[in-house]
Design a protein around this motif. Sequence first.
Motif, short mmCIF file in Angstrom:
data_model
loop_
_atom_site.label_atom_id
_atom_site.label_comp_id
_atom_site.label_asym_id
_atom_site.label_seq_id
_atom_site.Cartn_x
_atom_site.Cartn_y
_atom_site.Cartn_z
N TYR A 140 -15.47 -5.89 -34.49
CA TYR A 140 -14.95 -3.88 -35.21
C TYR A 140 -15.51 -3.94 -36.19
CZ TYR A 140 -11.67 -5.08 -30.36
OH TYR A 140 -11.46 -5.67 -29.19
N TYR A 177 -4.22 3.05 -27.46
CA TYR A 177 -5.67 3.71 -27.61
C TYR A 177 -5.98 3.64 -26.28
CZ TYR A 177 -7.23 -0.84 -25.66
OH TYR A 177 -7.23 -2.50 -24.72
N MET A 217 -10.07 3.73 -23.17
CA MET A 217 -11.31 2.76 -23.88
C MET A 217 -12.38 3.51 -21.99
SD MET A 217 -12.91 -0.73 -24.36
CE MET A 217 -13.17 -0.93 -22.41
N LEU A 272 -14.17 3.93 -27.77
CA LEU A 272 -12.46 4.57 -27.88
C LEU A 272 -12.10 5.76 -28.44
CD1 LEU A 272 -12.11 0.34 -30.15
CD2 LEU A 272 -11.68 1.00 -27.76
N TRP A 311 -8.22 7.02 -30.20
CA TRP A 311 -7.01 6.34 -31.00
C TRP A 311 -6.58 8.18 -30.50
CZ3 TRP A 311 -10.88 3.11 -33.27
CH2 TRP A 311 -10.88 1.78 -32.45
#
Length: 438
Positions: A392, A402, A404, A414, A416
């Motif tokens: 990451y 989050y 995905m 991803l 957020w």
Amino acid sequence: MRIKFFSFIVSLVFISIAISSCLDSDNVTEYSSDTTIHAFGLDTIHGKHYRFIIDNLQGQIYNPDSLPVGADTIIDRILIDTLTVAGWVTSGSPDTLFNTSDSVDLRNPIKLKVHAPDGLSSREYTVTVLVHKQDPDSLVWNEMTPFSTTRISGKQQVVTLGNELLVYTATQLFRAQLPLASSWSEQACGLPANALLSSIVNWDNTLYVPTTDGDVYSSQNGTTWQKSEGLSKQADGSSILTLIASLPANDIQQSPSFLCAIMEKANDDGVMSRYFCRTFDGLGWELGTEVPADFPVQNIHATMQPTANDLYRLIISGTPDTPTEHTVPWFTFDGVEWADLGTTSDAYCPGMTNPAIIYYGDLYYMLGGDFSDIYYSITGIAWYKTEEKFLYPASFKDKQPYSMVIDKNNFIWLIWGGEGSNNEVWRGRLNKLGFDKQ
């Protein structure tokens, strides 16, 4: 080194042919007009011979599998150890006889001219050596256009539908075109107020989502939702707790696609219990085995692995009702019988909040938690922390909440957003999964 005065040498060849003809006029020799390169190869690179394709029609020679990153420091002085022709080869300016005992610089394409034994015919080839410019085993992340400029409340969930990336909140839908998702549009999501966002599943290019009261809704466009009567709460009280995942049709095994879920239903003693179930037609559920107490029921992430015997194995991770010390994946082939991939060894994946498993680049990876570490596994049983390349960015640490998804181009998205966090969109991909196949 290359032999100079090539024209002088060719003249000598013709003179010798003429003399031979005069000495023995009864023996007439016909020389071939073959101008093709029959075989081509380079010396080893990191101990490996790479295959080259000879395209006689286009006059091109190239390697279909690109050389590894850094190979340009090897091919700047390398031998062409295989060059099979009927006549001879020249190269350069001025045109000189090509000598395979001399090293050549192949960082840029070079031209080879093949002369037939008859001394009359010739053909040019361009030799191109392809080298990867990126480390194939590195996971590269890029921050993309945020899906919204204003913070949202609650949670969000990302899915793909067709060629679009969709981000749902409790009331809104943000959508963008793949693969860049550079421009987002916003509209009402059309979902029931009690929809379980984290349980949206794409099955045969149709989205399905359960509600907290056990109903199931479907949508083909992402905004218009209809209640699926056959999949929703029934008169006997049975209802869907969560959708797990879908598995595509298997043409080799001649098995149709299906959607699998967890159903709450009264058992023979009248006690409400949980059962695995699946549907092939979207009209009703086929009941399976009872759900173990430690099976994940929230934040389920699913991935699929084709097996050597042409089966599809569905593997999931998620959050069980009771937190556990280890993150344990579960797998199935049919959606109604599941088994865990737990281990008694020390090579386990630590317990994570909202773990997400992916089968990616021929390995399993477990993402999520606090986004500090990624774990990988060959079989899904023994897990090890990645130490390099598949990592990451440092800025991911402690970001929440989050969601995905992986798109058809092997990009990991991803997202957020919600509960005070910024609406960020990140896209990552393992370099080798983006390389064009020649």
